[in-house]
Write a protein that holds these residues in place. Structure first.
Motif, PDB file in Angstrom:
ATOM      1  N   GLY A 122       0.829  -1.165  -0.207  1.00 25.27           N
ATOM      2  CA  GLY A 122      -0.151   0.124   0.050  1.00 25.27           C
ATOM      3  C   GLY A 122       0.778   1.299  -0.012  1.00 25.27           C
ATOM      4  O   GLY A 122       2.087   1.264  -0.287  1.00 25.27           O
ATOM      5  N   SER A 123       0.347   2.212   0.467  1.00 20.30           N
ATOM      6  CA  SER A 123       0.746   3.625   0.559  1.00 20.30           C
ATOM      7  C   SER A 123       1.597   4.062   1.696  1.00 20.30           C
ATOM      8  O   SER A 123       2.166   5.286   1.877  1.00 20.30           O
ATOM      9  CB  SER A 123       0.073   4.793  -0.128  1.00 20.30           C
ATOM     10  OG  SER A 123      -1.032   4.924   0.716  1.00 20.30           O
ATOM     11  N   PHE A 124       1.600   3.118   2.760  1.00 20.62           N
ATOM     12  CA  PHE A 124       2.138   3.514   4.086  1.00 20.62           C
ATOM     13  C   PHE A 124       3.585   3.216   4.449  1.00 20.62           C
ATOM     14  O   PHE A 124       4.049   2.078   3.722  1.00 20.62           O
ATOM     15  CB  PHE A 124       1.222   3.182   5.322  1.00 20.62           C
ATOM     16  CG  PHE A 124       1.328   1.746   5.593  1.00 20.62           C
ATOM     17  CD1 PHE A 124       2.091   1.325   6.813  1.00 20.62           C
ATOM     18  CD2 PHE A 124       0.825   0.765   4.851  1.00 20.62           C
ATOM     19  CE1 PHE A 124       2.109   0.176   7.396  1.00 20.62           C
ATOM     20  CE2 PHE A 124       1.184  -0.532   5.511  1.00 20.62           C
ATOM     21  CZ  PHE A 124       1.790  -0.859   6.597  1.00 20.62           C
ATOM     22  N   THR A 125       4.219   3.784   5.065  1.00 15.40           N
ATOM     23  CA  THR A 125       5.512   3.509   5.427  1.00 15.40           C
ATOM     24  C   THR A 125       5.616   2.857   6.809  1.00 15.40           C
ATOM     25  O   THR A 125       5.280   3.524   7.790  1.00 15.40           O
ATOM     26  CB  THR A 125       6.404   4.596   5.395  1.00 15.40           C
ATOM     27  OG1 THR A 125       6.532   5.253   4.049  1.00 15.40           O
ATOM     28  CG2 THR A 125       7.816   4.164   5.695  1.00 15.40           C
ATOM     29  N   LEU A 126       5.669   1.536   7.048  1.00 15.96           N
ATOM     30  CA  LEU A 126       5.826   0.908   8.028  1.00 15.96           C
ATOM     31  C   LEU A 126       6.310   1.521   9.476  1.00 15.96           C
ATOM     32  O   LEU A 126       5.738   1.531  10.489  1.00 15.96           O
ATOM     33  CB  LEU A 126       6.252  -0.548   8.243  1.00 15.96           C
ATOM     34  CG  LEU A 126       5.957  -1.478   9.211  1.00 15.96           C
ATOM     35  CD1 LEU A 126       4.575  -1.487   9.835  1.00 15.96           C
ATOM     36  CD2 LEU A 126       6.587  -2.872   9.003  1.00 15.96           C
ATOM     37  N   SER A 185       2.789   2.774  14.686  1.00 12.29           N
ATOM     38  CA  SER A 185       3.034   1.785  15.724  1.00 12.29           C
ATOM     39  C   SER A 185       1.468   0.893  15.515  1.00 12.29           C
ATOM     40  O   SER A 185       0.457   1.458  15.962  1.00 12.29           O
ATOM     41  CB  SER A 185       2.897   2.300  17.077  1.00 12.29           C
ATOM     42  OG  SER A 185       2.825   1.367  18.055  1.00 12.29           O
ATOM     43  N   ILE A 186       1.786  -0.274  14.928  1.00 15.42           N
ATOM     44  CA  ILE A 186       0.456  -1.036  14.637  1.00 15.42           C
ATOM     45  C   ILE A 186       0.072  -2.085  15.880  1.00 15.42           C
ATOM     46  O   ILE A 186       0.769  -2.576  16.282  1.00 15.42           O
ATOM     47  CB  ILE A 186       0.474  -1.916  13.201  1.00 15.42           C
ATOM     48  CG1 ILE A 186       0.894  -0.930  12.251  1.00 15.42           C
ATOM     49  CG2 ILE A 186      -0.645  -2.510  12.943  1.00 15.42           C
ATOM     50  CD1 ILE A 186       1.161  -1.462  10.810  1.00 15.42           C
TER      51      ILE A 186
END
Length: 179
Positions: free
Chosen positions: A34-38, A42-43
């Motif tokens: 996707g378009s997010f940077t891990l 904080s998931i």
């Protein structure tokens, strides 16, 4: 946006699982893509419950598709039709026409904005007639016929673009009458 999330099941996912609620049996992990940077997040992954029921799910189905329609302003179009059926129904199926259209269970003058296919359990295939209403404005029309019933997933039947031609209006000078 997230591209993918891995979902695993700890219990209750087998086709022969017994009826019940399996607490925290749906476990998400490993969000990627996707378009997010891990590294920017904080998931927290939250497990969910899985419910297995022995109740059959009500389902609405259709067959056939309505044809495109045309008419002249002030005149209802010739109806077109499609079929509607239901299985495991708790109640009947409400058929709702989009703006500019009207529906009927018979191909006669009993057209309205909504009609109800009555019944429960198995509802046999029923023909739904749809037409452009006499008061539809000149121009193009389209929309979705809505099919709804208690506990069933709503279903929409798309209508092809239809046309309402302008009506010719002739105004004439009757002349001057003198005695």
């Amino acid at each position: 946006t997230i591209g993918t999330v891995t979902i695993t099941y700890t219990d209750g996912a087998a086709s022969n699982a017994t009826v019940g609620v399996y607490t925290n049996a749906v476990v998400p992990s490993n969000a990627t893509g996707g378009s997010f940077t891990l590294s920017n997040y904080s998931i927290t992954y939250m497990a969910g419950n899985l419910t297995v029921s022995d109740q059959p799910v009500p389902a609405i189905s259709t067959n056939g598709a309505p044809a495109s329609m045309s008419t002249t302003y002030g005149t209802a179009s010739t109806p077109t039709s499609f079929g509607v059926a239901g299985s495991n129904m708790v109640e009947g199926i409400l058929v709702s026409a989009p703006s500019g259209y009207e529906v009927s269970l018979t191909n006669n003058s009993a057209f309205a904005t909504n009609v109800l296919i009555e019944g429960s359990g198995a509802i046999d295939a029923t023909t739904i007639y749809i037409r452009i209403a006499t008061n539809a404005p000149a121009g193009t029309l389209n929309g979705l016929v809505s099919l709804t019933s208690s506990n069933a997933t709503p279903l929409n039947v798309p209508l092809l673009v239809s046309t309402v031609a302008v009506k010719t209006l002739t105004i004439s000078n009757p002349g001057v009458v003198t005695k």
